[in-house]
Design a protein around this motif. Structure first.
Motif, PDB file in Angstrom:
ATOM      1  N   LYS A 138      29.660 -42.958  47.647  1.00 17.07           N
ATOM      2  CA  LYS A 138      29.351 -43.526  48.965  1.00 17.07           C
ATOM      3  C   LYS A 138      29.599 -45.027  48.971  1.00 17.07           C
ATOM      4  N   PHE A 139      29.187 -45.699  47.886  1.00 17.61           N
ATOM      5  CA  PHE A 139      29.407 -47.138  47.770  1.00 17.61           C
ATOM      6  C   PHE A 139      30.899 -47.460  47.753  1.00 17.61           C
ATOM      7  N   LYS A 140      31.668 -46.689  47.003  1.00 19.21           N
ATOM      8  CA  LYS A 140      33.120 -46.913  46.927  1.00 19.21           C
ATOM      9  C   LYS A 140      33.779 -46.649  48.279  1.00 19.21           C
ATOM     10  N   GLN A 141      33.302 -45.642  49.007  1.00 15.21           N
ATOM     11  CA  GLN A 141      33.841 -45.374  50.337  1.00 15.21           C
ATOM     12  C   GLN A 141      33.579 -46.547  51.274  1.00 15.21           C
ATOM     13  N   LEU A 142      32.399 -47.135  51.152  1.00 13.40           N
ATOM     14  CA  LEU A 142      32.068 -48.304  51.955  1.00 13.40           C
ATOM     15  C   LEU A 142      32.980 -49.486  51.600  1.00 13.40           C
ATOM     16  N   GLU A 143      33.232 -49.674  50.321  1.00  9.27           N
ATOM     17  CA  GLU A 143      34.141 -50.741  49.898  1.00  9.27           C
ATOM     18  C   GLU A 143      35.548 -50.524  50.453  1.00  9.27           C
ATOM     19  N   VAL A 144      36.030 -49.284  50.399  1.00  5.10           N
ATOM     20  CA  VAL A 144      37.365 -48.978  50.927  1.00  5.10           C
ATOM     21  C   VAL A 144      37.403 -49.238  52.430  1.00  5.10           C
ATOM     22  N   THR A 145      36.347 -48.842  53.127  1.00  5.80           N
ATOM     23  CA  THR A 145      36.288 -49.054  54.573  1.00  5.80           C
ATOM     24  C   THR A 145      36.336 -50.543  54.905  1.00  5.80           C
ATOM     25  N   ASN A 146      35.578 -51.346  54.168  1.00  2.62           N
ATOM     26  CA  ASN A 146      35.577 -52.793  54.416  1.00  2.62           C
ATOM     27  C   ASN A 146      36.929 -53.415  54.095  1.00  2.62           C
ATOM     28  N   ALA A 147      37.548 -52.997  53.004  1.00  2.40           N
ATOM     29  CA  ALA A 147      38.868 -53.523  52.645  1.00  2.40           C
ATOM     30  C   ALA A 147      39.902 -53.125  53.694  1.00  2.40           C
ATOM     31  N   LEU A 148      39.781 -51.906  54.216  1.00  2.00           N
ATOM     32  CA  LEU A 148      40.700 -51.447  55.258  1.00  2.00           C
ATOM     33  C   LEU A 148      40.523 -52.270  56.529  1.00  2.00           C
ATOM     34  N   LYS A 149      39.286 -52.583  56.873  1.00  2.00           N
ATOM     35  CA  LYS A 149      39.030 -53.425  58.049  1.00  2.00           C
ATOM     36  C   LYS A 149      39.680 -54.795  57.886  1.00  2.00           C
ATOM     37  N   GLU A 150      39.558 -55.376  56.682  1.00  2.00           N
ATOM     38  CA  GLU A 150      40.156 -56.685  56.433  1.00  2.00           C
ATOM     39  C   GLU A 150      41.671 -56.639  56.603  1.00  2.00           C
ATOM     40  N   VAL A 151      42.300 -55.576  56.113  1.00  2.00           N
ATOM     41  CA  VAL A 151      43.750 -55.438  56.247  1.00  2.00           C
ATOM     42  C   VAL A 151      44.131 -55.271  57.714  1.00  2.00           C
ATOM     43  N   LYS A 152      43.388 -54.438  58.431  1.00  2.00           N
ATOM     44  CA  LYS A 152      43.681 -54.204  59.849  1.00  2.00           C
ATOM     45  C   LYS A 152      43.566 -55.510  60.653  1.00  2.00           C
ATOM     46  N   ILE A 153      42.563 -56.324  60.332  1.00  2.00           N
ATOM     47  CA  ILE A 153      42.385 -57.596  61.028  1.00  2.00           C
ATOM     48  C   ILE A 153      43.603 -58.488  60.797  1.00  2.00           C
ATOM     49  N   MET A 154      44.052 -58.570  59.557  1.00  2.00           N
ATOM     50  CA  MET A 154      45.212 -59.413  59.248  1.00  2.00           C
ATOM     51  C   MET A 154      46.476 -58.878  59.914  1.00  2.00           C
ATOM     52  N   GLU A 155      46.635 -57.554  59.927  1.00  2.00           N
ATOM     53  CA  GLU A 155      47.815 -56.968  60.568  1.00  2.00           C
ATOM     54  C   GLU A 155      47.806 -57.234  62.069  1.00  2.00           C
ATOM     55  N   LYS A 156      46.636 -57.141  62.677  1.00  2.00           N
ATOM     56  CA  LYS A 156      46.519 -57.418  64.109  1.00  2.00           C
ATOM     57  C   LYS A 156      46.837 -58.887  64.399  1.00  2.00           C
ATOM     58  N   LYS A 171      21.129 -34.683  38.233  1.00  2.00           N
ATOM     59  CA  LYS A 171      20.809 -36.101  38.466  1.00  2.00           C
ATOM     60  C   LYS A 171      22.053 -36.969  38.304  1.00  2.00           C
ATOM     61  N   VAL A 172      22.865 -36.641  37.308  1.00  2.00           N
ATOM     62  CA  VAL A 172      24.114 -37.386  37.096  1.00  2.00           C
ATOM     63  C   VAL A 172      25.035 -37.213  38.303  1.00  2.00           C
ATOM     64  N   ILE A 173      25.108 -36.005  38.822  1.00  2.00           N
ATOM     65  CA  ILE A 173      25.940 -35.737  40.000  1.00  2.00           C
ATOM     66  C   ILE A 173      25.423 -36.518  41.201  1.00  2.00           C
ATOM     67  N   GLU A 174      24.126 -36.567  41.368  1.00  2.00           N
ATOM     68  CA  GLU A 174      23.541 -37.315  42.493  1.00  2.00           C
ATOM     69  C   GLU A 174      23.882 -38.813  42.383  1.00  2.00           C
ATOM     70  N   ASN A 175      23.781 -39.351  41.167  1.00  2.00           N
ATOM     71  CA  ASN A 175      24.153 -40.758  40.963  1.00  2.00           C
ATOM     72  C   ASN A 175      25.632 -41.001  41.262  1.00  2.00           C
ATOM     73  N   THR A 176      26.456 -40.066  40.863  1.00  2.00           N
ATOM     74  CA  THR A 176      27.892 -40.199  41.121  1.00  2.00           C
ATOM     75  C   THR A 176      28.177 -40.113  42.616  1.00  2.00           C
ATOM     76  N   LYS A 177      27.450 -39.268  43.327  1.00  2.00           N
ATOM     77  CA  LYS A 177      27.624 -39.186  44.780  1.00  2.00           C
ATOM     78  C   LYS A 177      27.239 -40.504  45.435  1.00  2.00           C
TER      79      LYS A 177
END
Length: 166
Positions: A114-132, A104-110
């Motif tokens: 997923k949430f952290k991956q989504l945050e990284v993806t959104n932050a990367l999009k913001e950087v790409k927009i500014m670079e463009k 159960k602990v492993i499932e919560n960590t997974k």
């Protein structure tokens, strides 16, 4: 003696002679820092997940060892010690319970990963927009600079042509 025309530069041309600077550079740098922070957070979650998987694997190994020890007791002796068997069974049930809890602990960590991956993806999009945006503005800046330079050269050429005609 050759005539050397004196070219007066306008304020706009003097500004253009400077190197291009992105007005939102601090915003871009803040977003890049945010991206790096999010990546670090995700790396910590990945490390936690690996550690928790290792704990689960340890529990599985303990369960298998306990089962084999219990089977050896059943097979190896003629007289069975009830207290020893009860202790093994209690320990085995504790290990099984701990394993389920760890899953159960492993499932919560997974889910957290997923949430952290989504945050990284959104932050990367913001950087790409500014670079463009920076790239587009820089391209427009230098195109305008080239236009002003070409216009200046045309003015000089037409002035020389008019002087030769007179």
């Amino acid at each position: 003696m050759a005539f050397i025309p004196v070219v007066k530069t306008t304020i706009e041309e003097e500004v253009l002679l400077k190197k291009y600077s992105f007005r939102l550079q601090t915003v871009l740098e803040m977003r890049e820092k945010k991206l790096e922070d999010k990546r670090r957070e995700m790396a910590k979650v990945i490390a936690q997940l690996n550690e928790q998987n290792q704990k689960l694997e340890t529990l599985v190994n303990k369960r298998e060892n306990t089962k084999s020890s219990l089977e050896n007791i059943y097979e190896g002796r003629k007289e069975l010690d009830i207290l020893e068997i009860t202790n093994y069974k209690d320990y085995l049930s504790k290990i099984i319970t701990d394993g389920k809890t760890q899953e159960k602990v492993i499932e919560n960590t997974k889910n957290m990963l997923k949430f952290k991956q989504l945050e990284v993806t959104n932050a990367l999009k913001e950087v790409k927009i500014m670079e463009k945006l920076k790239e587009t503005q820089q391209k427009n800046f230098y195109q305008h600079y080239e236009y002003v330079q070409a216009k200046e050269i045309d003015d000089i050429a037409s002035t020389r042509y008019k002087r030769t005609m007179v």
